[in-house]
Design a protein around this motif. Structure first.
Motif, PDB file in Angstrom:
ATOM      1  N   TYR A 190       0.769  -1.201   0.015  1.00 23.96           N
ATOM      2  CA  TYR A 190      -0.075  -0.116   0.072  1.00 23.96           C
ATOM      3  C   TYR A 190       0.866   1.139  -0.162  1.00 23.96           C
ATOM      4  CZ  TYR A 190      -3.584  -3.293   1.454  1.00 23.96           C
ATOM      5  OH  TYR A 190      -4.352  -4.285   1.594  1.00 23.96           O
ATOM      6  N   LEU A 191       0.587   2.203  -0.879  1.00 24.65           N
ATOM      7  CA  LEU A 191       0.797   3.745  -0.656  1.00 24.65           C
ATOM      8  C   LEU A 191       0.097   4.767  -0.300  1.00 24.65           C
ATOM      9  CD1 LEU A 191       3.643   5.158  -1.488  1.00 24.65           C
ATOM     10  CD2 LEU A 191       2.990   5.442  -3.888  1.00 24.65           C
ATOM     11  N   LEU A 192       0.416   5.349   0.499  1.00 24.02           N
ATOM     12  CA  LEU A 192      -0.463   6.288   1.319  1.00 24.02           C
ATOM     13  C   LEU A 192       0.098   7.693   1.601  1.00 24.02           C
ATOM     14  CD1 LEU A 192      -1.178   3.336   2.689  1.00 24.02           C
ATOM     15  CD2 LEU A 192      -2.967   4.832   3.968  1.00 24.02           C
ATOM     16  N   PRO A 193      -0.560   8.791   1.502  1.00 18.35           N
ATOM     17  CA  PRO A 193       0.081   9.973   1.822  1.00 18.35           C
ATOM     18  C   PRO A 193       0.565  10.130   3.259  1.00 18.35           C
ATOM     19  CG  PRO A 193      -2.177  10.278   0.997  1.00 18.35           C
ATOM     20  CD  PRO A 193      -2.058   8.870   1.115  1.00 18.35           C
ATOM     21  N   ARG A 252      -3.868   6.731   7.492  1.00 19.28           N
ATOM     22  CA  ARG A 252      -3.848   5.183   7.923  1.00 19.28           C
ATOM     23  C   ARG A 252      -4.723   4.428   7.156  1.00 19.28           C
ATOM     24  NH1 ARG A 252       0.420   7.072   9.115  1.00 19.28           N
ATOM     25  NH2 ARG A 252       1.464   7.121  11.229  1.00 19.28           N
ATOM     26  N   LEU A 253      -4.561   3.282   7.252  1.00 23.40           N
ATOM     27  CA  LEU A 253      -5.432   2.318   6.508  1.00 23.40           C
ATOM     28  C   LEU A 253      -6.527   1.677   7.780  1.00 23.40           C
ATOM     29  CD1 LEU A 253      -3.315  -0.132   4.628  1.00 23.40           C
ATOM     30  CD2 LEU A 253      -4.747   1.424   3.598  1.00 23.40           C
ATOM     31  N   ALA A 270      -2.869  -4.197   7.871  1.00 23.98           N
ATOM     32  CA  ALA A 270      -2.536  -4.445   6.535  1.00 23.98           C
ATOM     33  C   ALA A 270      -1.648  -5.798   6.662  1.00 23.98           C
ATOM     34  CB  ALA A 270      -1.702  -3.252   5.795  1.00 23.98           C
ATOM     35  N   ARG A 271      -1.812  -6.493   5.660  1.00 31.52           N
ATOM     36  CA  ARG A 271      -0.973  -7.952   5.457  1.00 31.52           C
ATOM     37  C   ARG A 271       0.413  -7.630   4.561  1.00 31.52           C
ATOM     38  NH1 ARG A 271      -4.804 -11.915   2.682  1.00 31.52           N
ATOM     39  NH2 ARG A 271      -2.537 -13.228   2.635  1.00 31.52           N
ATOM     40  N   GLY A 272       0.191  -6.733   3.848  1.00 32.17           N
ATOM     41  CA  GLY A 272       1.123  -6.230   2.781  1.00 32.17           C
ATOM     42  C   GLY A 272       2.069  -5.076   3.416  1.00 32.17           C
ATOM     43  N   GLU A 273       3.105  -4.521   2.847  1.00 31.93           N
ATOM     44  CA  GLU A 273       3.899  -3.434   3.292  1.00 31.93           C
ATOM     45  C   GLU A 273       3.164  -2.102   3.148  1.00 31.93           C
ATOM     46  OE1 GLU A 273       7.480  -3.095   3.929  1.00 31.93           O
ATOM     47  OE2 GLU A 273       8.487  -4.461   3.199  1.00 31.93           O
ATOM     48  N   VAL A 274       3.572  -1.298   3.820  1.00 35.95           N
ATOM     49  CA  VAL A 274       2.795   0.241   3.588  1.00 35.95           C
ATOM     50  C   VAL A 274       3.893   1.132   3.793  1.00 35.95           C
ATOM     51  CG1 VAL A 274       1.428   1.686   4.791  1.00 35.95           C
ATOM     52  CG2 VAL A 274       0.864  -0.645   5.303  1.00 35.95           C
TER      53      VAL A 274
END
Length: 201
Positions: free
Chosen positions: A181-184, A188-189, A193-197
């Motif tokens: 995931y790519l976030l500003p 936060r999600l 998250a199961r994947g990298e953030v």
């Protein structure tokens, strides 16, 4: 804004910042440098000091190897996503993809539904690209679309997939594919998250 709105986003160049390093490591893990192979089937030039000895030439990657160097992007195109964030994220992803010999990116724009933009060459993502959406935010249809493509043999079954969002989405996303995931920065999600953030300023 109505769902399905089409907008042009220009990718933005930016200097390296800390999140770039982690994203680079993510790309390195999924796309190691292509192995350089040499062959005598079509010899290269001979050295002047030893003209009787043929030298091997470098062999390009096979079509099958090149076809496997692809990944998916599920791009949150809801009304809450700022064009500047979209441009920065797409620009960084395109640069890394080109540096690692990625042949194509499957871009899925997603607001309340998925819009498949098809395969896009990384270098084309550095220019203006048209995105569709600007309605609500439900990202699961975008991941489901990639899984449908994988079931038909049109996308790698294990991904990888990068989800670009501002975090204003449903409180659960499921996928069997390797994803990140790519976030500003500062967002936060709404789920673990199961994947990298990764975060972008």
């Amino acid at each position: 804004l109505p769902a399905g709105l089409i907008e042009e986003i220009r990718s933005l160049a930016q200097p390296p910042i800390p999140w770039d390093v982690r994203l680079a490591e993510w790309f390195d893990e999924h796309f190691p440098p292509p192995e350089q192979r040499r062959s005598y089937a079509r010899p290269s030039r001979r050295q002047s000091s030893t003209p009787a000895i043929p030298r091997p030439s470098t062999v390009k990657s096979t079509e099958e190897e090149r076809a496997s160097r692809v990944f998916g992007v599920v791009l949150d195109t809801s009304g809450s996503m700022e064009p500047k964030i979209l441009g920065k994220a797409l620009g960084a992803i395109a640069s890394y993809a080109m540096a690692r010999d990625v042949t194509a990116v499957r871009l899925i724009c997603c607001d309340a539904q998925a819009y498949d933009s098809g395969w896009i060459a990384p270098e084309n993502m550095l220019e203006r690209i048209k995105i569709q959406g600007r309605g609500g935010t439900i990202l699961q249809p975008g991941l489901d679309r990639l899984q449908e493509l994988a079931a038909r043999g049109e996308f790698p079954k294990q991904g990888p997939v990068l989800v670009i969002t501002d975090g204003y989405c449903e409180d659960q996303i499921t996928t069997n594919m390797d994803h990140g995931y790519l976030l500003p920065e500062g967002r936060r999600l709404p789920f673990r998250a199961r994947g990298e953030v990764f975060y972008v300023d």
